[in-house]
Design a protein around this motif. Structure first.
Motif, PDB file in Angstrom:
ATOM      1  N   SER A  30      74.611  20.531  20.638  1.00  0.00           N
ATOM      2  CA  SER A  30      73.324  20.204  21.212  1.00  0.00           C
ATOM      3  C   SER A  30      72.963  18.743  20.962  1.00  0.00           C
ATOM      4  CB  SER A  30      72.293  21.141  20.599  1.00  0.00           C
ATOM      5  OG  SER A  30      71.058  20.881  21.116  1.00  0.00           O
ATOM      6  N   GLU A  34      72.216  15.943  23.661  1.00  0.00           N
ATOM      7  CA  GLU A  34      70.915  15.243  23.686  1.00  0.00           C
ATOM      8  C   GLU A  34      71.134  13.729  23.706  1.00  0.00           C
ATOM      9  OE1 GLU A  34      68.497  16.943  20.537  1.00  0.00           O
ATOM     10  OE2 GLU A  34      68.748  18.910  21.477  1.00  0.00           O
ATOM     11  N   GLU A  41      69.152   8.432  30.325  1.00  0.00           N
ATOM     12  CA  GLU A  41      67.788   7.959  30.609  1.00  0.00           C
ATOM     13  C   GLU A  41      67.652   6.452  30.469  1.00  0.00           C
ATOM     14  OE1 GLU A  41      64.302  10.724  30.051  1.00  0.00           O
ATOM     15  OE2 GLU A  41      65.394  10.879  28.161  1.00  0.00           O
ATOM     16  N   MET A  50      77.156  12.311  32.783  1.00  0.00           N
ATOM     17  CA  MET A  50      76.311  13.375  32.251  1.00  0.00           C
ATOM     18  C   MET A  50      76.839  14.748  32.658  1.00  0.00           C
ATOM     19  SD  MET A  50      72.565  14.369  32.725  1.00  0.00           S
ATOM     20  CE  MET A  50      73.102  14.625  34.330  1.00  0.00           C
ATOM     21  N   GLY A  86      61.681  26.593  40.222  1.00  0.00           N
ATOM     22  CA  GLY A  86      61.462  25.172  40.496  1.00  0.00           C
ATOM     23  C   GLY A  86      62.240  24.264  39.556  1.00  0.00           C
ATOM     24  N   VAL A  88      66.079  23.496  37.583  1.00  0.00           N
ATOM     25  CA  VAL A  88      67.500  23.840  37.565  1.00  0.00           C
ATOM     26  C   VAL A  88      68.212  23.411  36.283  1.00  0.00           C
ATOM     27  CG1 VAL A  88      67.657  23.756  40.091  1.00  0.00           C
ATOM     28  CG2 VAL A  88      68.232  21.713  38.749  1.00  0.00           C
ATOM     29  N   HIS A  89      67.483  22.861  35.311  1.00  0.00           N
ATOM     30  CA  HIS A  89      68.131  22.439  34.061  1.00  0.00           C
ATOM     31  C   HIS A  89      68.645  23.672  33.298  1.00  0.00           C
ATOM     32  CE1 HIS A  89      65.432  19.055  34.994  1.00  0.00           C
ATOM     33  NE2 HIS A  89      66.360  18.301  34.407  1.00  0.00           N
ATOM     34  N   ASN A  90      69.902  23.616  32.883  1.00  0.00           N
ATOM     35  CA  ASN A  90      70.411  24.798  32.171  1.00  0.00           C
ATOM     36  C   ASN A  90      71.264  24.498  30.950  1.00  0.00           C
ATOM     37  OD1 ASN A  90      72.794  23.964  33.267  1.00  0.00           O
ATOM     38  ND2 ASN A  90      73.256  25.857  34.355  1.00  0.00           N
ATOM     39  N   SER A 134      62.749  28.928  29.815  1.00  0.00           N
ATOM     40  CA  SER A 134      63.200  27.561  29.726  1.00  0.00           C
ATOM     41  C   SER A 134      62.483  26.770  30.806  1.00  0.00           C
ATOM     42  CB  SER A 134      64.709  27.583  30.004  1.00  0.00           C
ATOM     43  OG  SER A 134      65.343  26.562  29.343  1.00  0.00           O
ATOM     44  N   PHE A 136      61.799  22.579  31.914  1.00  0.00           N
ATOM     45  CA  PHE A 136      62.152  21.200  31.559  1.00  0.00           C
ATOM     46  C   PHE A 136      61.273  20.157  32.200  1.00  0.00           C
ATOM     47  CE2 PHE A 136      65.663  23.697  30.403  1.00  0.00           C
ATOM     48  CZ  PHE A 136      66.206  23.076  29.306  1.00  0.00           C
ATOM     49  N   THR A 137      60.699  20.492  33.346  1.00  0.00           N
ATOM     50  CA  THR A 137      59.844  19.511  33.999  1.00  0.00           C
ATOM     51  C   THR A 137      58.392  19.977  33.860  1.00  0.00           C
ATOM     52  OG1 THR A 137      60.089  20.659  36.096  1.00  0.00           O
ATOM     53  CG2 THR A 137      61.597  18.862  35.702  1.00  0.00           C
ATOM     54  N   THR A 138      57.475  19.011  33.696  1.00  0.00           N
ATOM     55  CA  THR A 138      56.075  19.382  33.489  1.00  0.00           C
ATOM     56  C   THR A 138      55.487  20.086  34.713  1.00  0.00           C
ATOM     57  OG1 THR A 138      55.749  17.022  33.827  1.00  0.00           O
ATOM     58  CG2 THR A 138      55.294  17.838  31.661  1.00  0.00           C
ATOM     59  N   GLY A 184      61.726  24.156  19.821  1.00  0.00           N
ATOM     60  CA  GLY A 184      62.261  22.910  20.365  1.00  0.00           C
ATOM     61  C   GLY A 184      63.754  22.704  20.194  1.00  0.00           C
TER      62      GLY A 184
END
Ligand code: B12
Length: 200
Positions: A30, A34, A41, A50, A86, A88-90, A134, A136-138, A184
Motif C-alpha cells: 500500500s 501511495e 500527482e 501508474m 460514480g 472507479v478507483h479500486n 470505498s 475516492f472523489t468528493t 484510512g
C-alpha cells in the motif's frame, strides 16, 4: 516501486516463504502504491507508470491471497465491500479486500461503480455484519447518502455496521453521511472492523 507485474508476482512468491504478518506485507504494498500516486500527482509519473504499478500490485495480491488466506483464524465476520457509484478507483479497495480475507473475514467484493440498490441487496442476501464503502472523489458524497437511504428503506440499517474509506475521504465526510466509522489505511481498517464486530 521497481520492476513490473512479473517481478511483483515472483517477489510475492518469495514473501510467502518469509514469516511476515499479513498486515505488514499489505501495508508495504500500500505504501509503495501511495508513493506512486503521490508521484503521479506531482507530475513525476504519468498514467502508464501508474497503471503498470497498479498491475504489479494486482499480480502480487494474486500470489499472496491464497497464502494470506491460509493463515486466517476462524471466520471473523461477513463483509460486503465495493466502490460507490460514480467512482472507479479500486487499487486501495483491493488491498483492503486482501487484508480482510487474511484477517479471516468472508468478503463479497462487488467491484466499482456499485449502485446503492446493489449494496443493499447483497447485504440482505448474505446477512452481512459489515458494509465497507470505498469512495475516492468528493463528488461521491451523494452516492454514500444513497447507500444509507437504501439500507434504511430495506430495513437493514440496524443490522449492518457501515465503514467508509478511500483517498479524498475524511472522518468529517463519514460523519456527515451517517456511516458508523471511517478508516484510512490497512491497519486502521482491520482495527475498526474488529471493534465493530465486538472485539478489542
Ligand atoms: C490511481 C488514481 C486514479 C486511477 C485509478 C486506477 C484504479 N484502478 O483505481 C485513474 C487514472 C483511473 C483515476 C481516475 C480519476 N481520478 Co484518481 N487518483 C488516483 C491516485 C493518483 C492514486 C489512488 C491510489 O490508488 N492510491 C494508492 C492506494 C494504495 O491508496 P488509497 O487509494 O488511498 O487506499 C488506501 C486508503 O485510502 C484505504 N482505503 C481505500 N479504500 C478503502 C475502502 C474502505 C472501505 C476503507 C475502510 C479504507 C480504504 O486503504 C488503502 C490502503 O492503505 C489519487 C491521488 C492519491 N494520491 O491518492 C487520485 C485521486 C483519488 N483521483 C482523483 C480524481 C479527481 C480522479 C478523476 C475524476 C480524474 C479525472 N479528472 O478524470 C478520475 C475519476 C474517475 C471516476 N469516475 O472514478 C482525485 C479525487 C479528488 C477529490 N477530492 O475528489 C485524487 C485524490 C487526485 C487529486 N488530488 O485530485 N485516478
Amino acid at each position: 516501486m521497481e520492476g513490473d507485474a512479473d517481478q511483483a508476482a515472483r517477489l510475492g512468491g518469495e514473501i510467502t516463504a518469509a514469516d511476515l504478518s499479513a498486515d505488514s506485507i499489505l501495508s508495504t504494498l500500500s505504501a509503495a502504491m501511495e508513493e506512486v500516486g503521490a508521484r503521479y500527482e506531482t507530475g513525476e509519473y504519468f498514467i502508464p507508470e501508474m497503471l503498470r504499478s497498479a498491475a504489479a500490485v494486482e499480480a502480487a495480491l494474486q500470489v499472496l491471497d491464497p497464502f494470506l488466506f491460509e493463515r486466517r483464524a476462524d471466520q471473523a465476520g461477513v463483509v460486503v465491500i465495493g466502490t460507490v457509484r460514480g467512482d472507479v478507483h479500486n487499487i486501495g479497495k483491493n488491498i483492503i479486500v486482501s487484508a480482510l480475507r487474511a484477517g479471516g473475514y468472508k468478503v463479497y467484493d462487488l467491484g466499482v461503480n456499485v449502485s446503492a440498490a446493489k449494496f443493499a441487496a447483497k447485504v440482505g442476501e448474505v446477512d452481512a455484519d459489515l458494509l465497507l464503502l470505498s469512495a475516492f472523489t468528493t463528488s461521491t458524497k451523494q452516492s454514500l447518502l444513497d447507500v444509507i437511504s437504501a439500507l434504511e428503506a430495506a430495513g437493514l440499517r440496524d443490522r449492518v455496521k457501515v465503514v467508509s474509506g478511500g483517498a479524498a475521504h475524511s472522518p468529517e465526510l463519514a460523519r456527515e453521511v451517517g456511516v458508523d466509522a471511517f478508516a484510512g489505511d490497512v491497519k486502521s481498517t482491520l482495527a475498526v472492523c474488529r471493534e465493530l464486530m465486538g472485539g478489542s
